[in-house]
Design a protein around this motif. Structure first.
Motif, PDB file in Angstrom:
ATOM      1  N   CYS A  41      10.845  18.148  67.507  1.00 45.20           N
ATOM      2  CA  CYS A  41      12.007  19.048  67.617  1.00 45.20           C
ATOM      3  C   CYS A  41      11.693  20.370  66.931  1.00 45.20           C
ATOM      4  O   CYS A  41      11.204  20.401  65.794  1.00 45.20           O
ATOM      5  CB  CYS A  41      13.230  18.401  66.968  1.00 45.20           C
ATOM      6  N   TRP A  59      21.633  14.915  63.162  1.00 39.06           N
ATOM      7  CA  TRP A  59      21.294  14.337  64.462  1.00 39.06           C
ATOM      8  C   TRP A  59      22.439  13.434  64.895  1.00 39.06           C
ATOM      9  O   TRP A  59      22.893  12.580  64.122  1.00 39.06           O
ATOM     10  CB  TRP A  59      19.995  13.533  64.369  1.00 39.06           C
ATOM     11  N   PRO A  64      27.366  15.501  71.924  1.00 39.65           N
ATOM     12  CA  PRO A  64      27.160  16.591  70.947  1.00 39.65           C
ATOM     13  C   PRO A  64      28.441  17.073  70.283  1.00 39.65           C
ATOM     14  O   PRO A  64      28.392  18.044  69.548  1.00 39.65           O
ATOM     15  CB  PRO A  64      26.565  17.704  71.814  1.00 39.65           C
ATOM     16  N   LYS A 114      20.988   9.383  74.388  1.00 42.96           N
ATOM     17  CA  LYS A 114      20.719  10.801  74.188  1.00 42.96           C
ATOM     18  C   LYS A 114      20.905  11.173  72.721  1.00 42.96           C
ATOM     19  O   LYS A 114      21.858  10.734  72.072  1.00 42.96           O
ATOM     20  CB  LYS A 114      21.652  11.644  75.061  1.00 42.96           C
ATOM     21  N   TYR A 115      19.999  12.012  72.241  1.00 44.18           N
ATOM     22  CA  TYR A 115      20.031  12.452  70.852  1.00 44.18           C
ATOM     23  C   TYR A 115      20.177  13.975  70.819  1.00 44.18           C
ATOM     24  O   TYR A 115      19.439  14.705  71.492  1.00 44.18           O
ATOM     25  CB  TYR A 115      18.754  12.027  70.116  1.00 44.18           C
ATOM     26  N   TYR A 116      21.149  14.437  70.008  1.00 47.33           N
ATOM     27  CA  TYR A 116      21.462  15.856  69.894  1.00 47.33           C
ATOM     28  C   TYR A 116      21.247  16.316  68.449  1.00 47.33           C
ATOM     29  O   TYR A 116      21.514  15.568  67.507  1.00 47.33           O
ATOM     30  CB  TYR A 116      22.917  16.135  70.279  1.00 47.33           C
ATOM     31  N   THR A 128      25.703  23.180  67.554  1.00 48.97           N
ATOM     32  CA  THR A 128      25.147  21.966  68.155  1.00 48.97           C
ATOM     33  C   THR A 128      24.450  22.362  69.447  1.00 48.97           C
ATOM     34  O   THR A 128      25.084  22.903  70.360  1.00 48.97           O
ATOM     35  CB  THR A 128      26.250  20.929  68.446  1.00 48.97           C
ATOM     36  N   TYR A 132      19.042  17.889  74.794  1.00 41.98           N
ATOM     37  CA  TYR A 132      18.948  16.573  74.177  1.00 41.98           C
ATOM     38  C   TYR A 132      17.640  15.907  74.568  1.00 41.98           C
ATOM     39  O   TYR A 132      16.962  16.316  75.515  1.00 41.98           O
ATOM     40  CB  TYR A 132      20.126  15.690  74.613  1.00 41.98           C
ATOM     41  N   GLU A 134      16.366  12.109  75.575  1.00 43.67           N
ATOM     42  CA  GLU A 134      16.860  10.787  75.942  1.00 43.67           C
ATOM     43  C   GLU A 134      15.777   9.748  75.646  1.00 43.67           C
ATOM     44  O   GLU A 134      14.677   9.788  76.202  1.00 43.67           O
ATOM     45  CB  GLU A 134      17.260  10.742  77.414  1.00 43.67           C
TER      46      GLU A 134
END
Length: 632
Positions: A41, A59, A64, A114-116, A128, A132, A134
């Motif tokens: 990231c 995170w 989000p 999914k990670y934001y 935010t 994302y 996944e």
């Protein structure tokens, strides 16, 4: 294997957009269960922003929007994270270097999603990023099988294992290959967009004799107990390779919905629809549909379509959400409490999505709005103003419902400031007003006369009235200067108020009414003017009558001076009082000639409170220097 130093060239790629909020993460990344995964990231923020008290990051998982309370995966300010991520996450990157790389250890299939990332630079500079990554967590390796397996044609079968855990490097083996003619194996390491995958390809030429045979791919991590296996069944055609279902959907309570499932396989598989562990439908076909009518909230949940053709099985699930308006809230019953009590009013309901609960008192908002299925309104030391109707309102996007209860607050009587004695034209008027619940009783006590005045005593004009929780008592003492036997004054008045919770007695203050005193002065001056006018009128009429009829005016004067006639007509004072007016505003006096034509019975003057000529000059008057003229 890649390291954090591989992220440095990314800064050159995004230098042209460094003045904006930007984020780079791999869109798709995979990992094996119980292993770990690193999500690379890098983030950027506008050049004009100066971080306030450092840079912090969060995170999120799933979505989000913080206001929807998504699970927190990692947070720099605190160790408070979602239960499923406790002790599993670590920030590998340096946020001051704009590196937000995240490590997740010991992952399970429940971490797929999914990670934001959210950057907090202090103050209002919180953002935010919509991009994302996944994550797909696998419990077995993937095997790449062609759409068709054709006999005597070269066939490549490839097994894939993710290699995104820096502490563990996977290895791949093929199983059950002893019976294959001249198998060949080749390994390859792929690193695309910082997502690493290890693959191993099995190449051979199948024969019809191989139809129905099994091949397996095993992924393991040296020096660990982690082993993952995947088996496929060879066919001259192909084994099941995909199961398609509707996307997860929402449906209103009471409506109907149809869930579709299609399985790509040959021969056609047995398709079954599962709700939890319960099988609802099955059929041997390439597709199957499950119809649900008059859906209820109990039918909300995960539906799984399983396709199995004997050579392999696959399944895919969808979540069916049943929406419905809030149910009628359950609240406390109506209460009667004593002032100062502490209350806790409960309100509970159900709805989808979860409703907001609002407490209203007599239509006005009280307390806070709760986004839950339970709300408690705490009332500490309730006052009489807390008396009223309390309503709990439950609302969501599909409707609303409410329930009410009444709270009655009982309290000891309180004397109101309107309580006082006032001098009026007729004498002294005393008013006593009190508020209480139950409504208080009002009594008057004249200590100089040792008299208690209430509804059972009619020696004085006594009047009571109740309005809600307010009681009003009033008495009129007919003479302002009424004397008692010991020389006291009857305007010494006490008021007593009482109900079940207390009694209070106070002496009422005597107040002079300015309006009344002004009326007395004006009335005195006006009275003298009226006397002069009447005398002049009598003389004028007498003079004219003397010219025309001899001396009939003499007869009128004799009537006015005749005490017997005065005494007889005094009984008719009520009729003339209507002309004068009950409130002291004197009516105009007509001509004496008109009075004579109407057979005027009398014209009497009475002086109240003025000194008579016979009184000695040293006698003390009653404190009111005025003259009052009454027509009787």
């Amino acid at each position: 294997m890649w390291g954090l130093e591989t992220l440095l060239p990314l800064l050159l790629i995004i230098k042209d957009v460094s003045c904006q909020w930007n984020l780079w993460v791999p869109r798709d990344i995979t990992a094996m269960t119980n292993s770990c995964v690193v999500i690379p990231c890098t983030f950027m923020y506008p050049a004009g922003i100066r971080p306030y008290r450092g840079i912090h990051g969060i995170w999120y998982f799933g979505q989000p929007y913080p206001q929807l309370f998504p699970p927190v995966v990692f947070k720099t300010r605190t160790d408070v994270v979602h239960e499923s991520y406790k002790g599993r996450t670590k920030l590998l990157g340096d946020l001051h270097q704009r590196n937000c790389t995240l490590l997740i250890n010991n992952i399970g299939t429940e971490h797929s999603g999914k990670y934001y990332f959210r950057a907090d630079l202090g103050g209002a500079n919180i953002y935010t990023y919509p991009d994302y990554s996944e994550l797909k967590v696998l419990d077995q390796p993937n095997i790449d099988v062609p759409e068709e397996i054709v006999s005597d044609e070269s066939l490549d079968l490839t097994c894939y294992a993710p290699d995104n855990c820096p502490d563990m490097a996977p290895e791949i083996q093929w199983m059950y290959t002893d019976y294959l003619p001249d198998p060949e194996f080749s390994s390859e390491f792929l690193d695309e967009s910082n997502t690493a995958v290890l693959s191993n390809t099995l190449t051979f030429t199948p024969r019809p004799m191989h139809n129905g045979q099994l091949l397996g791919c095993r992924v393991y991590y040296p020096n660990t107990t982690l082993v993952y296996e995947r088996l496929i069944s060879l066919d001259v055609k192909y084994a099941p390779r995909s199961v398609w279902v509707n996307a997860s959907s929402e449906v209103m309570e009471g409506s109907s919905v149809t869930l579709h499932c299609e399985v790509d396989s040959n021969p056609p598989p047995r398709i079954s629809w599962l709700f939890g562990e319960q099988e609802l439908l099955w059929d041997t076909a390439s597709n199957a549909s499950l119809s649900l009518d008059d859906v209820t909230p109990a039918q909300e949940g995960l539906y799984t379509c399983v396709g199995d053709n004997g050579y392999g099985a696959m399944n895919t699930s969808l979540y069916l959400a049943v929406k419905y308006p809030p149910r009628e809230p359950v609240v406390n019953g109506s209460l009667t409490v004593l002032e100062g009590s502490t209350l806790a009013l409960h309100c509970s309901t159900q709805g989808s999505p979860a409703p907001t609960l609002t407490w209203l008192k007599d239509g006005e908002l009280v307390g806070t709005i709760t986004a839950d299925e339970l709300s408690v309104l705490d009332i500490a030391e309730i006052t009489p103003q807390g008396d009223g109707q309390y309503r709990c309102l439950a609302e969501n996007e599909h409707g609303r419902a409410s329930s009410s209860l009444n709270i009655t607050v009982e309290y000891a009587p309180v004397l109101l400031e309107e309580s006082k004695c006032t001098v009026v034209r007729e004498g002294v008027q005393c008013v006593c007003m009190a508020s209480g619940n139950p409504e208080p009783t009002v009594e008057f006590y004249l200590p100089d006369l040792n008299i208690t005045i209430n509804q059972t005593d009619n020696r004085y004009n006594y009047y009571t009235h109740t309005d809600g929780h307010t009681s009003t008592g009033m008495i009129k003492l007919r003479e302002k200067g009424e004397r008692t036997g010991n020389g006291g004054s009857a305007v010494n008045v006490h008021c007593s108020i009482s109900n079940a919770y207390g009694t209070e007695s106070v002496q009422l203050e005597l107040q002079q009414e300015k309006k009344y005193m002004m009326a007395v002065i004006v009335g005195t001056i006006g009275g003298v003017a009226v006397i002069a006018f009447i005398i002049a009128a009598v003389r004028y009429v007498g003079h004219n009558n003397k010219k025309e009829n001899g001396n009939p005016g003499q007869d009128l004067v004799s009537k006015l001076e005749n005490p017997l006639y005065y005494s007889a007509v005094k009984k008719d004072k009520q009729n003339l009082r209507k002309k004068v007016g009950e409130d002291g505003d004197y009516a105009p006096v007509g001509s004496v000639a008109n009075l004579e034509r109407q057979e005027l019975n009398y014209a009497a003057l009475e002086f109240i409170g003025a000194r008579s000529r016979e009184e000695p000059s040293g006698r003390e008057d009653d404190g009111f220097n005025y003259m009052e003229i009454k027509a009787k």
